[in-house]
Design a protein around this motif. Structure first.
Motif, PDB file in Angstrom:
ATOM      1  N   LEU A   1       0.829  -1.207   0.000  1.00 38.28           N
ATOM      2  CA  LEU A   1       0.000   0.000   0.000  1.00 38.28           C
ATOM      3  C   LEU A   1       0.861   1.253   0.000  1.00 38.28           C
ATOM      4  O   LEU A   1       0.598   2.208  -0.729  1.00 38.28           O
ATOM      5  CB  LEU A   1      -0.932   0.000   1.217  1.00 38.28           C
ATOM      6  CG  LEU A   1      -2.015  -1.081   1.221  1.00 38.28           C
ATOM      7  CD1 LEU A   1      -2.818  -1.019   2.512  1.00 38.28           C
ATOM      8  CD2 LEU A   1      -2.946  -0.940   0.023  1.00 38.28           C
TER       9      LEU A   1
ATOM     10  N   ASN B   1       4.075   1.609  -0.980  1.00 32.59           N
ATOM     11  CA  ASN B   1       4.836   1.782  -2.225  1.00 32.59           C
ATOM     12  C   ASN B   1       3.958   2.241  -3.373  1.00 32.59           C
ATOM     13  O   ASN B   1       4.413   2.958  -4.268  1.00 32.59           O
ATOM     14  CB  ASN B   1       5.551   0.490  -2.599  1.00 32.59           C
ATOM     15  CG  ASN B   1       6.844   0.314  -1.818  1.00 32.59           C
ATOM     16  OD1 ASN B   1       7.485   1.289  -1.444  1.00 32.59           O
ATOM     17  ND2 ASN B   1       7.213  -0.913  -1.549  1.00 32.59           N
ATOM     18  N   LEU B   2       2.697   1.820  -3.372  1.00 36.04           N
ATOM     19  CA  LEU B   2       1.799   2.255  -4.442  1.00 36.04           C
ATOM     20  C   LEU B   2       1.320   3.691  -4.230  1.00 36.04           C
ATOM     21  O   LEU B   2       0.751   4.282  -5.141  1.00 36.04           O
ATOM     22  CB  LEU B   2       0.582   1.324  -4.523  1.00 36.04           C
ATOM     23  CG  LEU B   2       0.851  -0.121  -4.945  1.00 36.04           C
ATOM     24  CD1 LEU B   2      -0.452  -0.875  -5.082  1.00 36.04           C
ATOM     25  CD2 LEU B   2       1.622  -0.175  -6.255  1.00 36.04           C
ATOM     26  N   GLY B   3       1.520   4.231  -3.031  1.00 41.30           N
ATOM     27  CA  GLY B   3       1.038   5.587  -2.759  1.00 41.30           C
ATOM     28  C   GLY B   3      -0.368   5.610  -2.195  1.00 41.30           C
ATOM     29  O   GLY B   3      -0.987   6.668  -2.086  1.00 41.30           O
ATOM     30  N   LEU B   4      -0.878   4.446  -1.803  1.00 43.85           N
ATOM     31  CA  LEU B   4      -2.267   4.383  -1.322  1.00 43.85           C
ATOM     32  C   LEU B   4      -2.398   4.796   0.142  1.00 43.85           C
ATOM     33  O   LEU B   4      -3.502   4.918   0.652  1.00 43.85           O
ATOM     34  CB  LEU B   4      -2.838   2.975  -1.536  1.00 43.85           C
ATOM     35  CG  LEU B   4      -3.191   2.677  -2.996  1.00 43.85           C
ATOM     36  CD1 LEU B   4      -3.411   1.189  -3.220  1.00 43.85           C
ATOM     37  CD2 LEU B   4      -4.436   3.459  -3.423  1.00 43.85           C
TER      38      LEU B   4
ATOM     39  N   VAL C   1      -9.686   6.221   1.254  1.00 40.19           N
ATOM     40  CA  VAL C   1     -10.314   5.120   0.514  1.00 40.19           C
ATOM     41  C   VAL C   1      -9.877   3.782   1.110  1.00 40.19           C
ATOM     42  O   VAL C   1     -10.683   2.854   1.266  1.00 40.19           O
ATOM     43  CB  VAL C   1      -9.969   5.200  -0.982  1.00 40.19           C
ATOM     44  CG1 VAL C   1     -10.624   4.062  -1.754  1.00 40.19           C
ATOM     45  CG2 VAL C   1     -10.409   6.548  -1.537  1.00 40.19           C
ATOM     46  N   VAL C   2      -8.593   3.687   1.459  1.00 45.24           N
ATOM     47  CA  VAL C   2      -8.115   2.469   2.129  1.00 45.24           C
ATOM     48  C   VAL C   2      -8.905   2.266   3.425  1.00 45.24           C
ATOM     49  O   VAL C   2      -9.381   1.161   3.717  1.00 45.24           O
ATOM     50  CB  VAL C   2      -6.596   2.559   2.415  1.00 45.24           C
ATOM     51  CG1 VAL C   2      -6.138   1.414   3.302  1.00 45.24           C
ATOM     52  CG2 VAL C   2      -5.816   2.547   1.098  1.00 45.24           C
TER      53      VAL C   2
ATOM     54  N   TYR D   1       8.276   0.058  -9.124  1.00 46.25           N
ATOM     55  CA  TYR D   1       7.848  -0.877  -8.084  1.00 46.25           C
ATOM     56  C   TYR D   1       6.693  -1.733  -8.587  1.00 46.25           C
ATOM     57  O   TYR D   1       6.665  -2.952  -8.432  1.00 46.25           O
ATOM     58  CB  TYR D   1       7.408  -0.115  -6.827  1.00 46.25           C
ATOM     59  CG  TYR D   1       6.785  -1.018  -5.769  1.00 46.25           C
ATOM     60  CD1 TYR D   1       7.588  -1.846  -4.995  1.00 46.25           C
ATOM     61  CD2 TYR D   1       5.408  -1.049  -5.581  1.00 46.25           C
ATOM     62  CE1 TYR D   1       7.031  -2.687  -4.042  1.00 46.25           C
ATOM     63  CE2 TYR D   1       4.840  -1.885  -4.631  1.00 46.25           C
ATOM     64  CZ  TYR D   1       5.659  -2.697  -3.864  1.00 46.25           C
ATOM     65  OH  TYR D   1       5.097  -3.531  -2.927  1.00 46.25           O
TER      66      TYR D   1
ATOM     67  N   LEU E   1      -9.698  -3.167  -2.934  1.00 46.94           N
ATOM     68  CA  LEU E   1      -9.289  -1.950  -3.648  1.00 46.94           C
ATOM     69  C   LEU E   1      -9.398  -2.077  -5.163  1.00 46.94           C
ATOM     70  O   LEU E   1      -9.219  -1.092  -5.869  1.00 46.94           O
ATOM     71  CB  LEU E   1      -7.862  -1.567  -3.243  1.00 46.94           C
ATOM     72  CG  LEU E   1      -7.773  -0.956  -1.843  1.00 46.94           C
ATOM     73  CD1 LEU E   1      -6.332  -0.906  -1.353  1.00 46.94           C
ATOM     74  CD2 LEU E   1      -8.370   0.451  -1.829  1.00 46.94           C
TER      75      LEU E   1
ATOM     76  N   THR F   1     -16.438   7.117   1.877  1.00 46.59           N
ATOM     77  CA  THR F   1     -15.431   7.421   2.898  1.00 46.59           C
ATOM     78  C   THR F   1     -16.136   7.923   4.162  1.00 46.59           C
ATOM     79  O   THR F   1     -17.330   8.239   4.134  1.00 46.59           O
ATOM     80  CB  THR F   1     -14.450   8.518   2.427  1.00 46.59           C
ATOM     81  OG1 THR F   1     -15.166   9.752   2.346  1.00 46.59           O
ATOM     82  CG2 THR F   1     -13.842   8.190   1.077  1.00 46.59           C
TER      83      THR F   1
ATOM     84  N   VAL G   1      -3.157   6.339  -8.616  1.00 47.24           N
ATOM     85  CA  VAL G   1      -1.837   6.339  -7.960  1.00 47.24           C
ATOM     86  C   VAL G   1      -0.788   5.556  -8.759  1.00 47.24           C
ATOM     87  O   VAL G   1       0.408   5.739  -8.530  1.00 47.24           O
ATOM     88  CB  VAL G   1      -1.883   5.795  -6.503  1.00 47.24           C
ATOM     89  CG1 VAL G   1      -2.806   6.661  -5.641  1.00 47.24           C
ATOM     90  CG2 VAL G   1      -2.293   4.334  -6.438  1.00 47.24           C
TER      91      VAL G   1
END
Lengths: 414, 414
Positions: free
Chosen positions: A271, A273-276, A295-296, B186, B276, B284, B299
């Motif tokens: 999460l 590393n993906l920017g989430l 959103v996460v 990545y 996701l 949210t 992202v």
């Protein structure tokens, strides 16, 4: 002798606080709970009534309030006649609630450091960025404000003070937080995911050789052989209490270690590393502005939903090293809590339980006068013994191993 | 003899299509490109001009169009005088663009099946849910519509037809798609993440024993020892071409295998298990309605941004088994493409290149009359030889290994 409690927040920790206040309403008086969403407060009070948690007949009431609006909180304090405010709302509302307490003279208790929603991991010591700027004003007005009175920060600060009081000199404080429980879900956070992840996306600040040092999350792991939960891997992490303990005991190295399984680390790493896990908005192809972290949070299980199936134990403690009578001295001061027992008692899982019981103990100590300091305090600046005495009685007994981990195991006052 | 091309879409594949149309504008005539965002079309035309890709002087023009609006597309077809439409827009616009072609009489080419944004993985055969419902109308109006004319679906359908034409009886078709390239990020998808992930979140439909069967994604993996790229692990996946090949060759087992590394599978598994990758909106805590998959897309790196650093090769082919002259017969028909060569030629990575070159070959075959069928066709229903002849010349040569994988290796016409 302060009485009448206003609880701010209606999450998992607030539920524990409400139950524990109810169980001790002979000492605490009226109990009010307020959050942005009235129905959440009412659901908590319904659960208090279901468990018949009120020790004696008394006021138990829900309110709607926007805790970001200091004036609205002050008005509610006045309306309810609350003299003690337990703030277990979002970490973003500390300063507005504290301001309302300063305005009204009510005592203030929180369990986590103030955060600005748009900033991650500010300059150490963190308390210096917000809370401590109000210290002189609290002293001037005689307002009691107890910062970080959950488990960690909170009880672990008292553990440190207690251990240090046994010594001539303290050399290091390592706080270890292990949740050896299992919730049976693919992945979930035990607290609000937004707050939980924010803890681990920033720099890991720690105090060594009388200076702030920095690491990356998951850079340093260590296997800790702990009472009850056995050997558990924990990683050096950033945490609130490091920032006050390092300020109060600059001669000691201060580190915090959080236990993580490989699965948690893998999910977190993907999460991040993906920017989430970013708190900064992104724009979708359709032009919608969205904060990925929110959103996460929306897709993860609600932490309070984990409680019914949570099993296993937590172990949180301080390994404190120093000298006593000219010799090296070591002690591990700790608590073990059980998820299932917490659920049976207050309908919450063990992580919420360990966070929610201590601020109620602090409120009882303000009510009794023991901790009604008339100024702003971090927990290690207060006498730990009456705190442990109450915690022993209300669900979080303190034990210690003299000589360090694996040493003679006994109650703190044994 | 149809001329003048309208390209719908302005992504990575559209860029390849535009370059290849430009390189063959002596055959194709005027070149128009249209998408929702005019600036993306203009950027593609700029790149065509930079590479001096136009074979001869001619029209090269960008337009803005909402491809979900069939009337607007029809108006643009009439305005431009395009007789061939290459639809490489989002998979959600196939039916509106096809309707515009039926309305105007222009030939239609696409490279992927139509999708409803709110549905994942519908009843097989997938083409029966949307495209084939318009087959009679195309025949009645004499409109040429070539479905799935990218690489897979597309060239692999022609590979199957070519192999089957060599046999007396076909028993199985296994399509293997390996990207042995590396983009150095990545994590990234090679196509629009929204479409890419949608391919893998649904049921894996395949055709065996003359019936549709189902698996879960990543349930069945197999190591394939392939030309050039070596041994690569691929997993049985759902894919468009299975649905037309199974319908046209019901006597054969039809399976599709997609290569994935462990890292891709791990990231995919985490995202999917957390929810996701869902195309269904979540709310949210602040009340904002968001489709998680669209945030993941936001992202992740833009697939077209991967091109400059992409290295390595792709290998996509069909292992077809059957009988010939009473004996078992096997052939592997395949293409190997190179990411860096694709970038140097058209500014795109190899995955976009393999998808974008074939529809231009199809357009050239419509222009020449060879494939101007005057009705709706999947690629295996058309003669593969002129297709391979053009593909050989414009960048995607076809080779085969007689006797199956590791057998005598030679050009398809060698």
């Amino acid at each position: 002798m302060k009485r009448n409690v206003l609880i701010i927040g209606a999450g998992g920790v607030a539920q524990v606080v409400a139950h524990k206040c109810a169980q001790n309403n002979d000492v605490l008086g009226d109990i009010h709970i307020a959050s942005r969403t009235l129905s959440k407060c009412e659901a908590i009070l319904e659960s208090v009534r279901e468990k018949a948690a009120m020790k004696q007949q008394g006021v138990l009431k829900a309110h709607q309030v926007d805790a970001m609006d200091s004036g609205a909180v002050a008005a509610l304090i006045r309306e309810t006649g609350a003299q003690i405010v337990i703030n277990v709302g979002s970490a973003f509302v500390n300063m507005t609630v504290l301001d309302a307490c300063i305005d009204t003279g009510a005592a203030y208790i929180d369990t986590a450091i103030h955060e600005d929603p748009t900033k991650i991991c500010e300059t150490p010591p963190w308390y210096g960025n917000y809370e401590w700027k109000k210290r002189d004003l609290c002293a001037e007005k005689g307002v009691t404000a107890i910062l970080g009175a959950g488990f960690d920060p909170g009880v672990v600060n008292a553990f440190a003070r207690f251990a240090i009081d046994m010594m001539d000199e303290v050399k290091s404080i390592d706080i270890v937080d292990i949740n050896a429980g299992s919730h049976g879900k693919y992945f979930a956070t035990n607290f609000d995911p937004e707050i939980n992840f924010r803890e681990f996306t920033g720099v890991v600040y720690y105090w060594e050789d009388q200076q702030w040092k920095e690491k990356k999350m998951f850079e340093t792991g260590h296997d800790w052989d702990l009472p009850v939960v056995g050997t558990q891997r924990a990683y050096q992490s950033g945490h609130d209490e490091v920032h006050s303990l390092a300020t109060n005991y600059p001669q000691a190295d201060v580190r915090f270690w959080m236990g993580f399984g490989e699965h948690y680390i893998n999910v977190f790493t993907v999460l991040q590393n993906l920017g989430l896990l970013s708190e900064q908005p992104v724009k979708t192809a359709e032009g919608q502005e969205v904060v990925p972290l929110k959103v996460v949070k929306a897709v993860l299980p609600d932490p309070s939903s984990l409680a019914p199936n949570y099993e296993g134990k937590t172990c949180i403690g301080d390994l404190v090293k120093g000298t006593k009578d000219g010799e090296d001295f070591e002690v591990f001061v700790y608590n073990v809590a059980d998820h299932k027992e917490a659920y049976n008692e207050v309908g919450s899982q063990g992580i919420s339980y360990t966070a929610g019981v201590p601020p109620v103990a602090a409120a009882m100590l303000i009510a009794s006068g023991d901790w009604d300091a008339g100024t702003m305090k971090n927990v290690e600046e207060l006498d730990p013994k009456p705190f442990f005495t109450i915690l022993d009685k209300i669900g979080l007994p303190t034990r210690m191993q003299i000589g360090g981990l694996g040493g003679e195991d006994k109650p703190w006052n044994g």
